[in-house]
Scaffold this motif. Structure first.
Motif, PDB file in Angstrom:
ATOM      1  N   UNK A  76      -7.643 -11.903 -15.371  1.00 26.56           N
ATOM      2  CA  UNK A  76      -6.028 -11.344 -15.686  1.00 26.56           C
ATOM      3  C   UNK A  76      -5.297 -12.479 -16.659  1.00 26.56           C
ATOM      4  N   UNK A  77      -5.652 -13.403 -17.086  1.00 31.23           N
ATOM      5  CA  UNK A  77      -5.109 -14.052 -18.006  1.00 31.23           C
ATOM      6  C   UNK A  77      -5.661 -13.587 -19.279  1.00 31.23           C
ATOM      7  N   UNK A  78      -6.674 -13.119 -19.497  1.00 24.44           N
ATOM      8  CA  UNK A  78      -6.726 -12.103 -20.767  1.00 24.44           C
ATOM      9  C   UNK A  78      -5.961 -11.092 -20.874  1.00 24.44           C
ATOM     10  N   UNK A  79      -5.898 -10.365 -19.478  1.00 22.18           N
ATOM     11  CA  UNK A  79      -4.963  -9.049 -19.461  1.00 22.18           C
ATOM     12  C   UNK A  79      -3.637  -9.499 -20.216  1.00 22.18           C
ATOM     13  N   UNK A  80      -2.959 -10.322 -19.382  1.00 24.59           N
ATOM     14  CA  UNK A  80      -1.725 -10.843 -19.790  1.00 24.59           C
ATOM     15  C   UNK A  80      -1.523 -11.153 -21.329  1.00 24.59           C
ATOM     16  N   UNK A  81      -2.674 -11.630 -21.904  1.00 25.94           N
ATOM     17  CA  UNK A  81      -2.526 -12.036 -23.340  1.00 25.94           C
ATOM     18  C   UNK A  81      -2.651 -10.765 -24.249  1.00 25.94           C
ATOM     19  N   UNK A 121     -16.368 -13.254 -21.213  1.00 26.71           N
ATOM     20  CA  UNK A 121     -15.577 -11.885 -20.649  1.00 26.71           C
ATOM     21  C   UNK A 121     -15.012 -11.419 -22.081  1.00 26.71           C
ATOM     22  N   UNK A 122     -15.124 -10.044 -21.967  1.00 31.18           N
ATOM     23  CA  UNK A 122     -14.526  -9.293 -23.288  1.00 31.18           C
ATOM     24  C   UNK A 122     -13.856  -8.079 -22.793  1.00 31.18           C
TER      25      UNK A 122
END
Length: 125
Positions: A76-81, A121-122
């Protein structure tokens, strides 16, 4: 007085008639099959089937919580970024011993897939 041939005639006639009565030669009738189905009954609406003291109440549909994985927060943090505001959080869609795959639904309608191998994760798309 009766002649002997009359008695014989009556006896033979009685035997023949008795055989006809005891063993009739009648076949069973089977109607031909119809290719069209029988007419369906008219549907009844829900409001017509209710009694005078009953009423219809709309219940909101409860959607089950998305299946979360060990790395849902990281994804979720990666998606927000990557300019995605997750609509319902990261959903775990596949898991093996070393790989987890997540799907994120963004508020703008886009979908993102993430693959996490050995806790790394990627973004897939």
């Amino acid at each position: 007085m009766k002649s002997p041939s009359t008695g014989l005639f009556i006896a033979i006639a009685t035997i023949l008639l008795a055989g006809c009565v005891l063993q009739p030669n009648v076949r069973n009738y089977t109607p031909p099959r119809s290719s069209t189905p029988p007419p369906a009954e008219a549907p009844v609406s829900l409001s017509e089937s209710l009694g005078p003291s009953e009423q219809i109440i709309d219940m909101p549909q409860q959607t089950p919580a998305p299946k979360r994985g060990e790395l849902s927060d990281v994804v979720e943090r990666m998606a927000r970024r990557s300019a995605c505001a997750p609509a319902a959080g990261a959903k775990l869609i596949a898991r093996t011993s070393a790989v987890e795959t997540y799907q994120v639904s963004c508020e703008d309608g886009q979908q993102q897939l993430y693959k996490c191998e050995l806790r790394q994760c990627r973004l897939m798309n």
